[in-house]
Design an enzyme around this catalytic site. Sequence first.
Site, mmCIF file in Angstrom:
data_model
loop_
_atom_site.group_PDB
_atom_site.id
_atom_site.type_symbol
_atom_site.label_atom_id
_atom_site.label_comp_id
_atom_site.label_asym_id
_atom_site.label_seq_id
_atom_site.Cartn_x
_atom_site.Cartn_y
_atom_site.Cartn_z
ATOM 1 N N LYS A 27 30.439 41.721 29.090
ATOM 2 C CA LYS A 27 31.903 41.632 29.224
ATOM 3 C C LYS A 27 32.444 40.710 28.119
ATOM 4 O O LYS A 27 31.873 40.678 27.031
ATOM 5 C CB LYS A 27 32.294 41.184 30.631
ATOM 6 C CG LYS A 27 31.642 42.081 31.699
ATOM 7 C CD LYS A 27 32.197 41.918 33.065
ATOM 8 C CE LYS A 27 31.495 42.882 34.024
ATOM 9 N NZ LYS A 27 32.007 42.799 35.378
ATOM 10 N N GLY A 65 31.591 41.444 40.381
ATOM 11 C CA GLY A 65 31.937 40.040 40.138
ATOM 12 C C GLY A 65 32.339 39.268 41.381
ATOM 13 O O GLY A 65 32.865 38.166 41.286
ATOM 14 N N SER A 67 27.437 42.907 41.492
ATOM 15 C CA SER A 67 26.745 41.761 42.079
ATOM 16 C C SER A 67 25.246 41.984 42.283
ATOM 17 O O SER A 67 24.684 41.564 43.290
ATOM 18 C CB SER A 67 27.420 41.353 43.392
ATOM 19 O OG SER A 67 28.778 41.013 43.161
HETATM 20 O O1 LIG Z 1 30.810 45.164 36.275
HETATM 21 C C1 LIG Z 1 29.603 44.993 36.296
HETATM 22 C C2 LIG Z 1 28.746 45.525 35.245
HETATM 23 O O2 LIG Z 1 29.419 46.440 34.440
HETATM 24 C C3 LIG Z 1 28.976 44.212 37.382
HETATM 25 O O3 LIG Z 1 29.353 42.888 37.255
HETATM 26 P P1 LIG Z 1 28.650 41.778 38.195
HETATM 27 O O4 LIG Z 1 27.161 42.039 38.112
HETATM 28 O O5 LIG Z 1 29.043 40.482 37.572
HETATM 29 O O6 LIG Z 1 29.186 41.998 39.571
#
Ligand SMILES: O=C(CO)COP(=O)(O)O
Length: 259
Positions: free
Chosen positions: A18, A180, A215
């Site tokens: 990200k 997230g 997650s």
């Molecule tokens: O959006 C995600 C991967 O593209 C997942 O994010 P998280 O693993 O931080 O929840």
Amino acid sequence: MAFEPGIRRRQMVVGNWKMNGSKQENTHLLAEVMHSWVPLTQVDVAICPPFVYLPQVADTLQGSGIVWGGQSINPNATGAFTGEVSARMLSDFDAAYVIVGHNERRRLRGESDQYVAEQFLAAQREGLIPILCVGESEEAREAGHALDAITAQLSVVIEKAGIGAFANAVVAYEPIWAVGTGKSATPQEAEQVHKHIRQLFGDLGSQLTLLYGGSVKVHNAAELFALEDIDGALLGGASLDAKEFLAICRCAEQASHKG
Ligand SMILES: O=C(CO)COP(=O)(O)O
């Protein structure tokens, strides 16, 4: 690569950084990953950094067996699209994959299913493998419409690209409410959606590489990967921690012996 009945699907772990990192942080993270990295025979591993760090990631990972990709693309190859990056540009940096349709882009940038389908096609035109993200909102799940929401998102891409195009694609199921938040889908919830997605693809469904994202951490990865229809994970937060990332890759390797 065509769908071949009877060929076992490979496991896959993709790190979506990200909008995180800096040159210095990336140097440390990648050094830690490379220090303990043992090439895996059964798992495809990729890292998708922010665009500006693609050369840094590519230079470090070159020859390691870990490949890299982008987090989005503009469907056009070149032109007056200020601030955008094309699939051709990612190919120029030897990217293997590109994420399309991530819920954060759908939400923050208003990317529609139609637009995501164009990105999917543009990626394939340039030889990239699109990682197509789909996932329902919390409201859709609570209303009992999770599967319908997934079907609607996938149908637009299937209609535009054709089912056969998914021989060179990955689908990632990322329920929006699990991204997230620390609140992963239960293995049963994820498995139900994954089964549904395979059914949507008919005969080809059993050969589709289908990741779960939302997650995923080392404490729940093994349980998720053990399920028949889950081929690995699209990681956000866990991909920013070398130990966590590598441990999840090892879980995927172990899960490759399932069934
Ligand atoms: O959006 C995600 C991967 O593209 C997942 O994010 P998280 O693993 O931080 O929840």
